[in-house]
Motif scaffolding. Sequence first.
Motif: not given
Length: 786
Positions: A612-618, A635-636, A639-644, A693-695
């Motif tokens: 996803s390019q935009t994700e509120s919660f995941g 990881g946007v 998603l960054q709250e719980f993905l490591m 994760l990738f960007d």
Amino acid sequence: MSPPSHTLSLPVTTLSSPSTHFRRGSTTTVLTCPPSKQRPQRLPLNTYPFFSKYDKKWRWWHYMSILILVTGLLETIALSLGYHFLLEQSLPIRIAVRQYPSLPYQHFNTSALSSTQSILQKGTTVYHVTKEFGPATMGGMGSVVTSLAAAQQRSGNTEVAVVMPYYSFLKNKYDIDRVVDLVIDLRDKQGKLVPIEFRVWKMMHVFDPPPPPTNITTYTMIDGVNTTTTKLSEPVVIPHTERVPVYLIGPGNRNPFSQAFRCRNPLQIYSSPAGLPQEWRDQYFAKAASQFLMHQATAIDEESLFAPLLRSTPHVDVIHLHGATNAYIAKFLDDKRKNEDLGATPPSIVYTMHDYLDELQYTNTVGNVKKFLDTAEFTSNDINHIYGDRMFMSSLGISRADVVTFVSRTMATAMVEGTLDFYLKELVMDHLLLKAQQRRFFGISNGLDFATINPFKTEKLVTRKLNYPEYAQTLLDRSSLVSYQKDLSAKRVWEFSATSGDFVATAKDKAKRFLVRRKLLSDAGAKRPLVLYVGRFQYNKGLEWFEQATEHFVANNMTFIILGQENNYPFSKLESLQAKYPDYVHILSTPKQHRQWSIFCRAAADFVFVPSQTESFGLVAAEGLMFGASVISTGVGGLQEFLMDRPEATLVQEPDSQAWVPKYPQPRDVRLVRDKRTKIPTVTSGEYYNAYLFDSTNGLATAIRDAALDYKRLLASKALREEYILRMITSAKALGWDRQGKGPVHEYQHVYALALHHRSLPSLTRHEIDEEQGLLRQLYQDEVSL
């Protein structure tokens, strides 16, 4: 003298049978010729004007004239239709790009949330208004609202109810009872108010339904003879905390509103039948739901003054609105509250944004909105949310609600502090910043409901013996869960079983073989790592990555299953990928395929793909972790709250096997020890990563490569693979609604208390009798309880 003679000259040569006709005063003589001998004299052609021997034949100029005539007629019709079409088109909306001040985000004190009784009074009634819930769930919002309502009801601190449309596919599937008949007013073509009657129904939704009663057979010996007795097991009594009432707003009694909410399955709940515009359908539900909520809030006015004091008075404390399609309800309720039509203690209004892109773009035309207004014109506050001929509903809901929340604390912080730039932010930032200054805008991250999505207890998996083993569930319960802030100092110790059937990895392999037996995967596909995508086929979900990602999946010998619904991304592009790699790519896009394969694909997946390019919660990523699958993602957003992310590694070539393996800057923090006598493995792990994760394009290739290499490495040791899977499930269990007493459920209780504090109360002169009666009831109940 004889009179002169009159001679008549005729162009004939023979005359016969003269006939004489007499007129008064004169004599007329007519001479006729026999028919057989009468011959008309032909005149020369040049004596007849406008006569030609070619008049009876079609010449080229005739065809040209008709063609010109038809072309002119068609052009006239086209110009007329185009003119009317342009008149119906909305004018372009111009929104000036602005810069907004950066405010520090202020969250409420979570340390005070451990004692929930001091935050919110027990028995507070909360009504969730939503388009998706329980059996009528299409996407992430329905799953979130269902799990939130379940967690709040189980907490025992609130009484939860749900208001949603009465979708036609719910009929005859549940026990549904009639509640009340109500009336709303709509405007016809002449602008006159016309009454529309509708009915409200009620069903009880059970969150974790118990198994149905079964036959129990007992054997007894009487006088040496075996006697068989069969009886039905006792039905399980469902606790009050495991079910909530769901109020269903039915269609109207006038066309076209009699066609509202007709759909055959949950995937069609946002569609509208022919003849009923989608905006009319949404506005009808908003006004009907508001009317029902007003009825619930003021039902005390219909009671007798001599009713027993012990009877609990019906009331509504908090109305929780979900999504932009329900935001206009805040305007209806706020207007009724200002007119003192919601009783002595009107409910407070909480509005939750579940998305910061699609919801901001949801609009209704001004003409469609006016059709449902009780007054002829908008208020001055409503005009601020109109641009061109469109009214933006999300900004209106933010303005009219008492408290506003967003489904991710990280994203809410970025909005307020100005680090997040998103499309059409100018529509809502003024209202969000005002709410933030008043400390009435908060980010509350979503949670997972392990009762509804549980690979250990899901019925479809249990009946086919594909559920995850109880031994693994016991290990997860014993393990110290990582806190929401990712406590990386502690290490987990896993004492595994010597039996392969007690491993989740074994259950995953069984699920793959099940898909092979059902002809979804090939035999070769079952031996590969399985990557799963779940979601709608739309651009902001990152589907532009699919072509490149598929090439890398195939290059790393990975199977890719795409499970979703068609949207704005061309479905033909996905079909071309499947045609190009038929043994590697599988697409499941129909409702029937979703019902048949969704749970089994989740159980078999080794990785979930969330580009996803935009994700509120995941939610998809969190659910993937719950099934033991790590996440390949951008990881946007939330998603960054719980993905490591995994530790950084480089590829090196082994001198013996010449194979390329990842090399890490630091040694892996995993230790495997086997008991010398029992051979039982014990794994001590200090690793916590759960994602790749990738960007960028190169980052995508590296992330997929690292995931494939990790899977290949873990295949050599069942114990290490089991530790990897249980680590994923553990990170998902840390996302529960009740996170060690300080989870989202308790934060929402704080939000409700804050909303009740900020609501405006009407003058007491109008409702002082009702307030006195309610106070007497409360005092009597307190005295009885003591």
